[in-house]
Design an enzyme around this catalytic site. Structure first.
Site, PDB file in Angstrom:
ATOM      1  N   GLY A 317       0.999  -1.133  -0.143  1.00  0.00           N
ATOM      2  CA  GLY A 317      -0.020   0.228   0.101  1.00  0.00           C
ATOM      3  C   GLY A 317       0.867   1.326  -0.105  1.00  0.00           C
ATOM      4  O   GLY A 317       0.627   2.232  -0.693  1.00  0.00           O
ATOM      5  N   TRP A 320       2.482   1.789  -3.242  1.00  0.00           N
ATOM      6  CA  TRP A 320       1.320   1.964  -4.388  1.00  0.00           C
ATOM      7  C   TRP A 320       1.255   3.869  -4.589  1.00  0.00           C
ATOM      8  O   TRP A 320       1.031   4.338  -5.382  1.00  0.00           O
ATOM      9  CB  TRP A 320      -0.096   1.770  -3.671  1.00  0.00           C
ATOM     10  CG  TRP A 320      -1.229   2.218  -4.623  1.00  0.00           C
ATOM     11  CD1 TRP A 320      -1.915   1.601  -5.931  1.00  0.00           C
ATOM     12  CD2 TRP A 320      -2.087   3.488  -4.336  1.00  0.00           C
ATOM     13  NE1 TRP A 320      -2.850   2.460  -6.307  1.00  0.00           N
ATOM     14  CE2 TRP A 320      -2.996   3.427  -5.712  1.00  0.00           C
ATOM     15  CE3 TRP A 320      -1.901   4.276  -3.477  1.00  0.00           C
ATOM     16  CZ2 TRP A 320      -3.762   4.591  -5.676  1.00  0.00           C
ATOM     17  CZ3 TRP A 320      -2.767   5.145  -3.568  1.00  0.00           C
ATOM     18  CH2 TRP A 320      -3.959   5.438  -4.611  1.00  0.00           C
ATOM     19  N   HIS A 321       1.632   4.202  -3.120  1.00  0.00           N
ATOM     20  CA  HIS A 321       1.539   5.950  -3.239  1.00  0.00           C
ATOM     21  C   HIS A 321       2.958   6.310  -4.187  1.00  0.00           C
ATOM     22  O   HIS A 321       2.419   7.543  -4.377  1.00  0.00           O
ATOM     23  CB  HIS A 321       1.704   6.294  -1.882  1.00  0.00           C
ATOM     24  CG  HIS A 321       0.522   6.257  -1.158  1.00  0.00           C
ATOM     25  ND1 HIS A 321       0.128   5.007  -0.422  1.00  0.00           N
ATOM     26  CD2 HIS A 321      -0.521   6.978  -0.767  1.00  0.00           C
ATOM     27  CE1 HIS A 321      -1.094   5.253   0.174  1.00  0.00           C
ATOM     28  NE2 HIS A 321      -1.561   6.446  -0.146  1.00  0.00           N
ATOM     29  N   GLY A 322       3.828   5.634  -4.447  1.00  0.00           N
ATOM     30  CA  GLY A 322       4.823   6.348  -4.952  1.00  0.00           C
ATOM     31  C   GLY A 322       6.138   5.346  -5.145  1.00  0.00           C
ATOM     32  O   GLY A 322       6.254   4.559  -4.159  1.00  0.00           O
ATOM     33  N   PHE A 491       0.090  10.134  -7.708  1.00  0.00           N
ATOM     34  CA  PHE A 491       0.117   8.466  -7.550  1.00  0.00           C
ATOM     35  C   PHE A 491      -0.813   7.902  -8.770  1.00  0.00           C
ATOM     36  O   PHE A 491      -0.779   6.803  -8.844  1.00  0.00           O
ATOM     37  CB  PHE A 491      -0.687   8.347  -6.082  1.00  0.00           C
ATOM     38  CG  PHE A 491       0.225   9.053  -4.964  1.00  0.00           C
ATOM     39  CD1 PHE A 491       1.544   9.317  -4.956  1.00  0.00           C
ATOM     40  CD2 PHE A 491      -0.499   9.566  -3.945  1.00  0.00           C
ATOM     41  CE1 PHE A 491       2.061  10.086  -4.071  1.00  0.00           C
ATOM     42  CE2 PHE A 491       0.206  10.225  -2.847  1.00  0.00           C
ATOM     43  CZ  PHE A 491       1.189  10.458  -3.099  1.00  0.00           C
TER      44      PHE A 491
END
Lengths: 491, 398
Positions: A317, A320-322, A491
């Protein structure tokens, strides 16, 4: 096209007007065309990406649904197609750099990238929607028959760039039974958009200006100052992303579509698990349904596997943001905090079962709740340092100052520990932050009361109209000339 | 089924968003009426402490109109500040130092009486800005006898300029001047036209800067710190933070942030900005060039009409810088400006004299250093003293 731009302020009313004045059969095509125009306004070439993935996933859905014995290979192919696309655009540089740092000690260099990769807007969001679709079809949901409905589900412009991540089971029925024009939707939509703009341009953008100083130059500040910067970022990211979500939800509502909420006063969370039930809800539920549960969730043979699943879910997770190490560390940090929370929860239950129920009573008391809310907020804030700092070295420097309050505990005279912020004469936001942050904290608590009592809905029409008028005036007057992009757009 | 007008109106009036919009329009109209009658706002104030704001403030505070006003971009501005700092042998605050000591002293040496010379030269000033300053501020009892306008090709061809209306000078002066005659021609993009239309329709939007000033005043009255942001007090904001702030608001300059000291060879090595100028000259927008030439023409006509003697001065550049321009462009620019000046009765002085300015006079390929600034004003004063139109204008009584 940014939600906080003049272009969007012209685009949206035109599309809304066209939508409602057109016969019903033309409304979805209008919305679809508008969504593609919206996407192409950034880089027209990427329309091929979203269209390509739409076609591929549409057919995957049918193959998965129709196959009697070969569902799994089709599912694997579908998920792999989506993930490979996401990884190519989002993680190619990260993987290459990571490989480079791994093989560097062996005297080897990573292969040079033969071309530049540009991250397409919204890819993390629509790829997750596609994965949700194929997995749910695999689990037994009926695939979407209408290609146009499926295309609109993936490209719907209010949620296209930064969510909320929709579920097709909620979205498609709205497409099949289109809503009629209602003043209630118009009112709710307009006030949500205005509220979102208020949060974004007035609060988040002004705080952004303050925050970047502290996070780019932590060496100039004391631990006390850095706590202020950290609090400011906590509010900046909340108002930025929840502002975006409000505009997205409000825009969708103008067409009679409902999209899920993403935030529920996250800084009033009583513990870290509660925080994830309130923060970026559409992502956290996606991670739960399509990562945590498939890994085994909490119904596993050995207890350690629950912690492992939590850690894997939150680490991914975070990534996923970067595509950067600090996002991964942020995810691991939250995984660890969730693990600790589970340990604490299990401990409480054990104590209660063994006659020590006063512990639970104390934790659940008003004071206990207030203290745990405050504690949770600070845990989240520490996480935000990892999230916001450009590098791990900067994050380390800030955290060191936050925890050890630099000069306070290093035996230096107390005056040296005084905050540096008071000596900053301008820009205005520096002195003003001493007033702004307490106000924001109070407003967060106040919003809880307003939501709980349904105050807005119960107010007389004239009060609501005055609120709309006040929002319009404030946005018009106090928004910065240059409004930065929404944080979650990257993102 | 036909829906009656009354029914549509009734449906719309049942919306609190529509009612809110109505309230907003009413408040806007109320603000318009109140401001027109009660003068609630001060259009000369600015939330951005830009160079035009500082300079206009300085000019309006002058007890009487100066004899000479200098116009120009950073080429003239640095010549003025660096030259004065060197001549006076002291540090000069660029947002407070407006009178050209060099020009006043050198002209006094030539002609006896010491004239007053005020510099309105501002970094980034285009020909359109110079024209707007002249028609907005150099009028009435603040009209000078002479305007000396230092110009170079870059002041007509800036390829980063979206439109004449996009400069801070235009935005600031537009708040208290009537630019309706050039409102459309000064704007080029659809966004600018829409913004202009909205500002015309919504009074609150067009008075955003005034309201932000009120917001600042209110915030400073509440905030425990930072009250001296607009004063000369010692500013303690670290440079790194100001650098961030200036990225967002590049035109903002604090009261003591722009300072220049006397020329010191040891600390001021020549900065080679050839790459920047190669880029500037490589992509000349003909539309911008023509538009800026037309504003230069307007400036000349205005001066002629108002009885102000205008002297256009071609500013010194290094030979290397001139060689970066397309073959023939520099000569064509000079002859165009000279012809335009002739037609309008303005003077034209070519100060780009290869024999008078060497590399030691330049801070980079276009800007003069302290040494060059003194040299420039000395030579300029020599030339002006020989110009009959200039001396006649200067000795005329207003």
């Amino acid at each position: 096209m940014l939600f906080n731009s003049l272009t969007y302020a012209i685009f949206l009313p035109i599309v809304v007007a066209l939508y409602w004045v057109s016969p019903v059969k033309f409304r979805v095509p209008i919305l679809l065309i508008a969504s593609y125009v919206f996407y192409m306004s950034w880089r027209p070439i990427f329309i091929l990406l979203i269209l390509g993935l739409t076609v591929v996933n549409y057919f995957f859905g049918f193959y998965i649904s129709k196959s009697e014995n070969n569902k799994k290979p089709w599912l694997i192919a579908a998920v792999a197609t989506n993930l490979v696309t996401l990884c190519f655009f989002k993680y190619a540089y990260f993987l290459n750099d990571s490989l480079g740092s791994l093989i560097k000690p062996l005297g080897m260099a990573p292969p040079a990238m033969a071309f530049d990769i540009v991250l397409p807007l919204g890819i993390s969001f629509f790829v997750f929607e596609f994965i949700h679709y194929v997995v749910d079809v695999y689990r037994g949901s009926a695939p979407i028959k209408s290609f146009m409905a499926f295309a609109l589900f993936a490209s719907f412009f209010p949620t296209q760039i930064a969510g909320p991540i929709k579920r097709f089971q909620d979205f498609i029925p709205q497409f099949l039974n289109p809503a009629k024009f209602s003043i209630k939707d118009l009112d709710s939509g307009v006030s949500l958009i205005l509220m979102g703009l208020f949060k974004k341009v007035l609060i988040a953008d002004n705080l952004a200006f303050f925050v970047q100083g502290g996070f780019q130059h932590p060496e100039l500040f004391t631990g006390l100052d850095l706590w202020l910067f950290t609090y400011a970022f906590a509010f900046q990211i909340y108002f930025d992303f929840s502002g975006y979500t409000d505009i997205a939800r409000g825009s969708a509502m103008l067409f009679g579509y409902k999209v899920p909420i993403n935030f529920n006063l996250p800084y009033l969370a009583k513990n870290i698990a509660d925080f994830w039930h309130r923060w970026h809800i559409s992502l956290s539920t996606w991670l739960r349904d399509y990562l945590f549960i498939p890994l085994g969730g909490s119904r596993v043979s050995a207890k350690w596997k629950v912690y492992r699943n939590l850690m894997i879910t939150m680490a991914l997770g975070g990534l996923w943001h970067g595509a950067a190490g600090h996002f991964l560390v942020w995810g691991i940090f939250h995984g660890a905090m969730l693990g600790l929370h589970k340990l604490f929860k299990d401990g409480r239950e054990w104590l209660s079962d063994n006659g020590y129920s006063f512990v639970s009573s104390a934790v659940d008391s008003k004071l206990g709740t207030a203290l745990s809310t405050l504690f949770t907020f600070h845990v989240v804030c520490i996480g935000w340092v990892l999230f916001r700092a450009d590098t791990m070295a900067t994050a380390g420097e800030i955290l060191k100052k936050l925890f050890f309050m630099d000069t306070v505990f290093s035996g230096m005279p107390s005056y040296a520990a005084a905050m540096n912020l008071p000596s900053i004469n301008y820009p205005l936001i520096y002195p003003a932050v001493f007033l702004l942050l307490p106000l924001l904290a109070i407003s967060h608590v106040l919003m809880g009361y307003i939501d709980k009592t349904n105050w807005v809905a119960r107010s007389p029409k004239v009060i609501k109209a005055a609120w709309v008028c006040a929002l319009m005036l404030m946005i018009l007057v106090f928004s910065p000339d240059k409004s930065p992009k929404f944080i979650y757009f990257q993102f | 089924m036909m829906v009656s007008k009354n029914s549509i109106l009734k449906t719309l009036l049942s919306s609190f968003a529509v009612l809110g919009l109505g309230m907003f329009l009413a408040v806007d109209a109320g603000f318009r009426i109140a401001d027109k009658n009660l003068h609630l706002t001060d259009p000369h104030n600015s939330p951005i402490r830009s160079l035009i704001w500082w300079t206009a403030k300085g000019y309006l505070a002058e007890p009487k109109a100066p004899d000479i006003v200098l116009l120009g971009s950073s080429l003239m501005m640095t010549a003025h500040h660096a030259g004065d700092a060197t001549k006076r042998n002291e540090i000069v605050n660029e947002v407070k130092h407006f009178h050209s000591t060099c020009m006043e002293d050198f002209l006094a040496q030539k002609g006896g009486q010491k004239p007053s010379a005020f510099s309105f030269a501002i970094a980034g000033q285009m020909a359109s800005d110079a024209y707007l300053i002249a028609r907005s501020l150099l009028v009435g009892d603040k009209q000078p006898k002479v305007i000396v306008y230092g110009i170079a090709p870059r002041d007509l061809i800036d390829n980063t300029l979206p439109s004449p209306a996009s400069t801070e000078t235009f935005r600031y002066l537009d708040r208290f001047s009537d630019f309706s005659d050039i409102a459309l021609s000064a704007r080029t993009s659809a966004n600018e036209f829409i913004q202009y239309g909205l500002e015309k329709a919504i009074y609150t939007l067009s008075h955003r800067p005034d309201l932000i000033c009120l917001q600042h005043k209110f915030a400073y009255s509440l905030a425990p710190f930072g009250k001296d942001a607009h004063t000369d007090a010692q500013i303690k904001t670290p440079f790194a933070l100001r650098a961030i702030a200036r990225m967002d608001v590049p035109d903002d300059n604090g009261a003591n942030e722009l300072r220049i000291g006397p020329y010191d060879k040891a600390t001021e090595p020549f900065r080679d900005n050839t790459t920047e100028y190669r880029h500037r000259y490589a992509y000349i927008k003909q539309k911008t060039y023509k538009s800026q030439l037309s504003y230069l023409n307007k400036l000349m006509s205005l001066c002629k009409q108002q009885g102000i003697q205008l002297v256009v001065v071609n500013m010194p550049l290094t030979p290397g810088n001139v060689s970066l321009m397309a073959p023939g462009f520099y000569d064509q620019y000079k002859s165009t400006v000279a012809a335009m000046a002739r037609e309008n009765g303005a003077g034209f002085l070519d100060m780009n004299k290869q024999d008078a300015f060497e590399q030691k006079h330049f801070a980079d390929t276009v800007h003069l250093n302290g040494l060059g600034g003194v040299q420039f004003f000395k030579l300029l004063s020599d030339e002006l003293a020989l110009d009959r139109s200039f001396t006649a204008a200067l000795s005329a009584t207003q």
